[in-house]
Write an enzyme that holds these catalytic residues in place. Structure first.
Site, mmCIF file in Angstrom:
data_model
loop_
_atom_site.group_PDB
_atom_site.id
_atom_site.type_symbol
_atom_site.label_atom_id
_atom_site.label_comp_id
_atom_site.label_asym_id
_atom_site.label_seq_id
_atom_site.Cartn_x
_atom_site.Cartn_y
_atom_site.Cartn_z
ATOM 1 N N ASP A 176 -8.549 -6.464 -5.250
ATOM 2 C CA ASP A 176 -8.016 -5.230 -4.657
ATOM 3 C C ASP A 176 -8.359 -4.064 -5.569
ATOM 4 O O ASP A 176 -7.764 -3.894 -6.634
ATOM 5 C CB ASP A 176 -6.500 -5.355 -4.490
ATOM 6 C CG ASP A 176 -5.888 -4.162 -3.755
ATOM 7 O OD1 ASP A 176 -6.589 -3.150 -3.555
ATOM 8 O OD2 ASP A 176 -4.700 -4.252 -3.385
ATOM 9 N N HIS A 203 -7.641 -5.883 -0.781
ATOM 10 C CA HIS A 203 -6.572 -5.067 -0.179
ATOM 11 C C HIS A 203 -6.336 -5.428 1.290
ATOM 12 O O HIS A 203 -5.251 -5.207 1.820
ATOM 13 C CB HIS A 203 -6.905 -3.578 -0.314
ATOM 14 C CG HIS A 203 -5.721 -2.673 -0.127
ATOM 15 N ND1 HIS A 203 -4.647 -2.662 -0.995
ATOM 16 C CD2 HIS A 203 -5.421 -1.769 0.838
ATOM 17 C CE1 HIS A 203 -3.742 -1.787 -0.587
ATOM 18 N NE2 HIS A 203 -4.188 -1.242 0.528
ATOM 19 N N SER A 221 0.843 -1.182 0.000
ATOM 20 C CA SER A 221 0.000 0.000 0.000
ATOM 21 C C SER A 221 0.887 1.244 0.000
ATOM 22 O O SER A 221 1.746 1.395 -0.861
ATOM 23 C CB SER A 221 -0.962 -0.042 1.201
ATOM 24 O OG SER A 221 -2.017 0.863 1.041
#
Length: 331
Positions: A278, A307, A122
């Site tokens: 995601d 995610h 991320s």
């Protein structure tokens, strides 16, 4: 948690962050050659200790063989952030500022001049790309997981509409001059609810699948409250806004460069991984990045968590991510 005092830190904007400090943790020992270093920066709203569960004997990140450094980033306490810095307003910081501070930590505190692997997911992955491009001569390998060198357009919109605007639109936010973080709890709760809707894939909530039950919750509402409100409500509103704006503005290249040109300059051995479902960093977009980086490897991990797989909530995800890290270390 340790703290590296940076003094008055010059920012890439030309501004200065007074009395800057960078929090960090370390695991393992630096070997004599100083070439067993793994840098593992953290992500939005998550202090370094949330990554501790990825480190252990017989894991990919084994402290018996690697010196693992978990650095914080600006805007996230206990590193310098609006909530713990007397100067007002807190200056605009960038991912480049984070990585420059992290490099100083490694060189000035530990004498490190080579990094075996820079790893992160991320917003941690955004920092990893910055490492590869800003300090390419130091970094031998990178493993950006569920992340990008700059957020894709949808993800920039997500950072603004799901994370930033629910806070700044809260009437108690008062342009950042709120009386207490708790007074902006309504805005933070809306961030939590928006995250619950958009961070997991829709299949996470399919009737009959009820993936949220695997996390110990007996209803969707309990999941939203226990997981998402539990994550966002303790945060300081200005800290969250600072981090969201920093991530949204991330760009590791020169002005006018295309992303393909930027990624083509990466010299580090690169392993990119993405999770099915995601929406923030979809596999198809990350696969394209791998095609633009010389010699890069791409891995797609099938996960019902999207995610959220970066939280290591299911054993198959943990094993798959460990395999990616192990491959990156052995490449």
């Amino acid at each position: 948690m340790n703290t590296f005092e940076l003094g008055d830190f010059p920012l890439t904007s030309g501004d200065t962050l007074p009395g800057a400090r960078l929090a960090y943790q370390t695991f393992g020992e630096l070997n004599q050659a100083r070439d067993n270093v793994v840098v593992f920066p953290t992500f939005l709203g998550a202090p370094a200790e949330v990554l501790n569960g990825w480190i252990g004997e017989n894991r990919a990140l084994d402290p018996r063989t690697h010196f693992i450094v978990l650095p914080g980033h600006f805007g996230l306490p206990p590193s310098s952030a609006p909530s713990n810095t007397p100067s007002r307003p807190f200056p605009a910081v960038t991912v480049a500022d984070d990585v420059i501070a992290q490099q100083r930590l490694l060189e000035e505190v530990f004498g490190v001049r080579e990094i075996r692997l820079a790893l992160g997911w991320s917003i941690g992955a955004i920092q990893v790309y910055e490492w590869a491009l800003r300090f390419g001569d130091l970094v031998r390998g990178i493993a950006p997981i569920a992340g990008a060198p700059t957020p894709p357009p949808w993800t920039k919109l997500w950072l603004k509409t799901v994370v930033e605007e629910p806070i700044t639109a809260d009437p108690n936010y008062a342009g950042g001059a709120y009386t207490s973080a708790a007074s902006v709890s309504g805005g933070l709760a809306r961030v939590a609810h928006g995250s619950a809707l958009t961070a997991p894939p829709r299949t996470f909530y399919y009737a009959g699948a009820d993936v949220w039950r695997t996390l110990g919750f007996d209803s969707v509402d309990a999941f939203v409250e226990g997981f998402w409100e539990g994550f966002w409500l303790p945060q300081d509103p200005n800290d969250v806004v600072t981090q969201a704006r920093k991530a949204r503005s991330a760009w590791p290249g020169a002005e006018g460069e295309s992303l393909r040109e930027v990624l083509g300059r990466i010299k580090a051995k690169t392993t990119i991984a993405a999770f099915t479902g995601d929406a923030l960093f979809p596999p198809d977009e990350l696969r394209q990045y791998a095609e633009w980086i010389p010699g890069a490897t791409f891995r797609q991990i099938d996960s019902v968590y999207g995610h959220l797989a970066t939280f290591g909530l299911a054993e198959p995800d943990v094993k798959a991510i460990d395999d990616v890290i192990r491959h990156a270390l052995e490449s």
